[in-house]
Design an enzyme around this catalytic site. Sequence first.
Site, short mmCIF file in Angstrom:
data_model
loop_
_atom_site.label_atom_id
_atom_site.label_comp_id
_atom_site.label_asym_id
_atom_site.label_seq_id
_atom_site.Cartn_x
_atom_site.Cartn_y
_atom_site.Cartn_z
CE LYS A 200 -1.76 2.78 2.99
NZ LYS A 200 -1.73 4.07 2.26
CD GLU A 256 0.19 10.28 15.03
OE1 GLU A 256 0.98 11.00 14.37
OE2 GLU A 256 -1.03 10.49 15.09
N GLY A 258 3.49 3.87 13.53
CA GLY A 258 4.24 2.65 13.89
C GLY A 258 3.66 1.98 15.12
CD GLU A 275 14.01 0.93 8.78
OE1 GLU A 275 14.45 1.87 9.50
OE2 GLU A 275 14.63 -0.13 8.59
CB CYS A 309 13.21 9.18 7.94
SG CYS A 309 14.22 8.22 6.82
CD GLU A 406 10.18 12.76 11.50
OE1 GLU A 406 9.12 12.17 11.77
OE2 GLU A 406 11.10 12.25 10.85
P1 NAP Z 1 2.52 8.14 8.13
O1 NAP Z 1 1.41 9.06 8.28
O2 NAP Z 1 2.94 7.31 9.26
O3 NAP Z 1 2.14 7.23 6.88
C1 NAP Z 1 2.97 6.20 6.41
C2 NAP Z 1 2.11 5.15 5.74
O4 NAP Z 1 1.27 4.55 6.73
C3 NAP Z 1 1.18 5.72 4.69
O5 NAP Z 1 1.05 4.77 3.65
C4 NAP Z 1 -0.12 5.87 5.46
O6 NAP Z 1 -1.23 5.89 4.63
C5 NAP Z 1 -0.08 4.63 6.32
N1 NAP Z 1 -0.95 4.69 7.49
C6 NAP Z 1 -1.48 5.77 8.11
N2 NAP Z 1 -2.25 5.38 9.16
C7 NAP Z 1 -2.21 4.03 9.19
C8 NAP Z 1 -2.78 3.05 10.04
N3 NAP Z 1 -3.57 3.37 11.06
N4 NAP Z 1 -2.52 1.76 9.80
C9 NAP Z 1 -1.71 1.40 8.78
N5 NAP Z 1 -1.16 2.27 7.93
C10 NAP Z 1 -1.38 3.59 8.14
O7 NAP Z 1 3.83 8.86 7.67
P2 NAP Z 1 3.94 9.95 6.57
O8 NAP Z 1 3.40 11.20 7.12
O9 NAP Z 1 3.35 9.43 5.30
O10 NAP Z 1 5.53 9.97 6.37
C11 NAP Z 1 6.36 10.71 7.17
C12 NAP Z 1 6.95 9.88 8.29
O11 NAP Z 1 7.65 8.75 7.79
C13 NAP Z 1 7.97 10.66 9.07
O12 NAP Z 1 7.78 10.46 10.45
C14 NAP Z 1 9.29 10.07 8.64
O13 NAP Z 1 10.34 10.21 9.54
C15 NAP Z 1 8.93 8.67 8.40
N6 NAP Z 1 9.89 8.04 7.50
C16 NAP Z 1 10.77 7.13 8.01
C17 NAP Z 1 11.73 6.55 7.20
C18 NAP Z 1 12.70 5.55 7.75
O14 NAP Z 1 13.25 4.79 6.98
N7 NAP Z 1 12.94 5.50 9.04
C19 NAP Z 1 11.76 6.86 5.86
C20 NAP Z 1 10.86 7.79 5.36
C21 NAP Z 1 9.92 8.36 6.21
P3 NAP Z 1 -1.84 7.30 4.12
O15 NAP Z 1 -0.71 8.21 3.82
O16 NAP Z 1 -2.57 6.88 2.94
O17 NAP Z 1 -2.69 7.80 5.22
#
Ligand code: NAP
Length: 502
Positions: A200, A256, A258, A275, A309, A406
Site C-alpha cells: 500500500k 505514531e 508505527g 522504519e 527521515c 520531527e
Molecule cells: P505516516 O502518516 O505514518 O504514513 C505512512 C504510511 O502509513 C502511509 O502509507 C499511510 O497511509 C499509512 N498509514 C497511516 N495510518 C495508518 C494506520 N492506522 N494503519 C496502517 N497504515 C497507516 O507517515 P507519513 O506522514 O506518510 O511519512 C512521514 C513519516 O515517515 C515521518 O515520520 C518520517 O520520519 C517517516 N519516514 C521514516 C523513514 C525511515 O526509513 N525510518 C523513511 C521515510 C519516512 P496514508 O498516507 O494513505 O494515510
Amino acid sequence: MNVATNDLSTTRPETREFLAAEHKNFINGQWQAAKSGKTLEVYDPATGQTVSHVPDSDAVDIDEAVKAARQAFEDRAWQNMKPAVRERLLHRLADLMETNVDILAELESIDNGKSAAVSGAVDMACAIDCMRYMAGVPSKLNGSTLKPSTPFMPDSELFAYTNHVPVGVVGAIVPWNFPTLLLCWKIAPALAAGCTVVLKPAEETPLTALYIAKLASEAGFPPGVLNVVTGYGHTAGAAISAHPGVDKVTFTGSTEVGRLIVQAATGNLKKVTLELGGKSPAIVMPDADLDIAIPGAASGIFFNHGQVCTAGSRLYVHKSQFDRVVEGVADVARNMKIGPGLDPTTEIGPLVSKIQQERVCSYIESGRESGAEIIAGGDTPDGNGYFVNPTVFVNTNPDMKIVREEIFGPVLVVQPFDDLDDVVAQANDSPFGLAASIWSKDVSTIHRLAPRLRAGTVWVNCHNVIDVALPFGGFKESGWGRENGIDAVKAFTETQSVVISL
Ligand code: NAP
Ligand code: MG
C-alpha cells in the site's frame, strides 16, 4: 515572491497518458477497481491541481489482495522457483525500471513535488540499485550445517542444518517522501526471499507504485506475487496490519502510526519491521573543514525539502565556529531556488500536501512564539503550491517543540556546544535514534564520538548517504529492525532448524 507553476505539457507523452488513465488496484495479476467504486484524487503539490484518480480501497480490497498473495504463496510455484529464475525476474523488473526511468521520475515529481531531475538521479537510481542488489541474493541465500552434541542423546549420531524459509505473505506500507525507493526497499528483499506481497503506497503518492505494478506484470511475475492496493492509511493500511492472513508487516512512516501497526499486529502476532521518524543531529566539531561542513549541513536538512527521515534537523556547532556556521547555512537557505519539480533548476520544491505545509508552518510559529530567533525563511512564498521557505532558527532551548519533534520540512535548529561530553548529551537527548553526522578532520574525535551517538547510522563529513549494501534503521523510537544489506532478505525468512538422527 511568486513561485513559477508546474508545466505538465513539458513531460513525456507516456507520463501524461499514465496520469490520464483510469487507475485500478493490481490484485492477482488483474487490474481491479475498489469494490466500493470509490476513488481518491491525486494532487500536484506545486499547483494544488488534481492530476489523477486512484482507487480508494478498504478492508474488502485488502482482503482480496491478501487472499491472492496467500494463494500465490501456498501453490508453491513462487516459493519453489529456482533461485536463479527468481533472480532473473527481479533483474527484468530492474531493467524495465531503467528503461522507464524518466517516466517514473516525472510521475514521482508531479505526485510528490520533488525535482524530477533529482528523482531520476537519486530516487530512481537508488531504487534500481536496490532491485539489482536484492536480485542477486536468492542464489546466495544459504543456511548452515552443524553437528549437534545433545547431552541426553550421547549414543546418537546427529546431523543438522538450517533453512531460510520465506515468512509468507508480507504487507508493505510506505510513506510519501521517497515513494519508489522505499517501496523497493520492501518489495525487493521480500520477493527475493520468496514471499508474496501486498503493497500500500501513501495516499499522497500512489502513482509510481501503480507504475511499478505495471512493470512487474510486464516482467512476468506470477499472479498474486506482487499486489498493489491504493487507499488511505486508516482504512486500507489498518486492514493490512490487522489482517490474520498477513505474516509480516514492513512499515516505513511516522512513529505514531508505527505504534498503531504494532498494536494491530498482536492478533496473529505477525512479524513487524518499523522504519520510523527521526530528529537527527549534525555535529560540527571545532576542527571541521567549514567549506565542506556548511554546504553539507545545509544539504543535510534541505535535501528533499527536509522531508527525509534522516534529515539533519538539529545542527550542533562548537561555540568557536558557531557564528560562521550559522551565517553560512543561513546564506545557503536564503539563496536556494524555490520552484516546481519539473523545472530542472529548482532546488526546493513544494511540500507534499497542504496539510504538511500547514503542519510545518505551525512548527515555525511555535518556534517563534517560544522565543527562538529566525535568521532565514520563516514564511511561505506566494502562489498556490505547498511551498515553505528554507528556515533556520537560533536561540533555541532543548525543551522547545522545534528542537524535540520531527518537523519533516525545511526547518533547521542550530545550537552551540562546549565540548565532546556536552554535544553527546545534547545529541542523544531525543526519543529518536535514526542517524547522526559528525563534521571533523580529527580521526580520534570521530572514533570517540561515533559509538557514543545513539543512532542507527553515523555519517562522517557527509549526511544522508545511503547504500543498499549497508544496514539502515533506527535506535530507540526510530524503529525495529534493519533494512538493506543481505540481512534484509533474511528478515523476510524464518530460520528453520532441521535435525536428523543418522
Ligand atoms: P505516516 O502518516 O505514518 O504514513 C505512512 C504510511 O502509513 C502511509 O502509507 C499511510 O497511509 C499509512 N498509514 C497511516 N495510518 C495508518 C494506520 N492506522 N494503519 C496502517 N497504515 C497507516 O507517515 P507519513 O506522514 O506518510 O511519512 C512521514 C513519516 O515517515 C515521518 O515520520 C518520517 O520520519 C517517516 N519516514 C521514516 C523513514 C525511515 O526509513 N525510518 C523513511 C521515510 C519516512 P496514508 O498516507 O494513505 O494515510
Ligand atoms: Mg500520511
